[in-house]
Design a protein around this motif. Sequence first.
Motif, short mmCIF file in Angstrom:
data_model
loop_
_atom_site.label_atom_id
_atom_site.label_comp_id
_atom_site.label_asym_id
_atom_site.label_seq_id
_atom_site.Cartn_x
_atom_site.Cartn_y
_atom_site.Cartn_z
N ILE A 41 0.85 -1.20 0.00
CA ILE A 41 0.00 0.00 0.00
C ILE A 41 0.87 1.25 0.00
O ILE A 41 0.69 2.16 -0.81
N ALA A 45 1.56 3.46 -3.32
CA ALA A 45 1.05 4.83 -3.31
C ALA A 45 2.16 5.82 -3.63
O ALA A 45 1.98 6.73 -4.46
N ARG A 49 2.40 7.97 -7.12
CA ARG A 49 2.39 9.44 -7.03
C ARG A 49 3.66 10.04 -7.63
O ARG A 49 3.61 11.06 -8.30
N PHE A 64 3.89 9.90 1.10
CA PHE A 64 2.81 9.30 1.87
C PHE A 64 3.45 8.37 2.89
O PHE A 64 4.03 7.34 2.54
N VAL A 66 2.78 6.63 6.82
CA VAL A 66 1.87 6.37 7.94
C VAL A 66 2.72 6.34 9.20
O VAL A 66 3.69 5.59 9.29
N ASP A 108 -11.15 3.95 10.03
CA ASP A 108 -11.65 4.90 9.03
C ASP A 108 -11.40 6.34 9.49
O ASP A 108 -11.01 7.19 8.69
N LEU A 111 -7.46 7.00 9.15
CA LEU A 111 -6.73 6.89 7.89
C LEU A 111 -7.46 7.39 6.64
O LEU A 111 -6.81 7.72 5.65
N THR A 112 -8.77 7.44 6.64
CA THR A 112 -9.48 7.85 5.42
C THR A 112 -9.16 9.29 5.04
O THR A 112 -8.91 9.59 3.87
N LYS A 114 -6.52 11.00 5.68
CA LYS A 114 -5.15 11.03 5.16
C LYS A 114 -5.13 10.52 3.72
O LYS A 114 -4.48 11.11 2.85
N GLY A 115 -5.85 9.44 3.47
CA GLY A 115 -5.95 8.92 2.10
C GLY A 115 -6.56 9.93 1.15
O GLY A 115 -6.12 10.06 0.00
N LEU A 120 -5.59 9.27 -2.52
CA LEU A 120 -5.69 7.82 -2.58
C LEU A 120 -7.12 7.33 -2.36
O LEU A 120 -7.45 6.21 -2.73
N VAL A 121 -7.96 8.16 -1.76
CA VAL A 121 -9.37 7.84 -1.54
C VAL A 121 -10.18 8.88 -2.29
O VAL A 121 -10.05 10.07 -2.03
#
Length: 137
Positions: A41, A45, A49, A64, A66, A108, A111-112, A114-115, A120-121
């Motif tokens: 992941i 990513a 990018r 990116f 984490v 969620d 991390l959502t 941030k994505g 990424l989201v």
Amino acid sequence: YDFVNPQTLTHTLETKQIGGLYLAGQICGTTGYEEAAAQGIVAGANAGRAAAAASAGVKKPEPFVVGRDEGYIGVLIDDLVTRGTSEPYRMFTSRAEYRISLRADNADLRLTRKGMDFGLVQDEERMAALETREYMI
């Protein structure tokens, strides 16, 4: 088995010696499909990018990454790139100093956003659900 010393990688899983080369999985000294997927992941990513930026002729995007406080992926990658490993690495929850807050029921929320910030989201329904959940808190 042979592997690349993970201390020769950055937190984006890009090799320090060959820019633009991102690694994930057993070659980084891990064992298990969960660890490989987690690394994939982050490496994917960042590679995607970086490639998109290069093809558009713009500077390399913000990496990116984490953090250890954001997810077990962050713990896994930080352990590998800062401490290395002398045997096949497995991600155990006991390795995470933030394990009390790194729960499945709030992933969620952690991390959502941030994505979304990193492109990424893009699922509008997922973003709307996140905003609703954030509002309820």
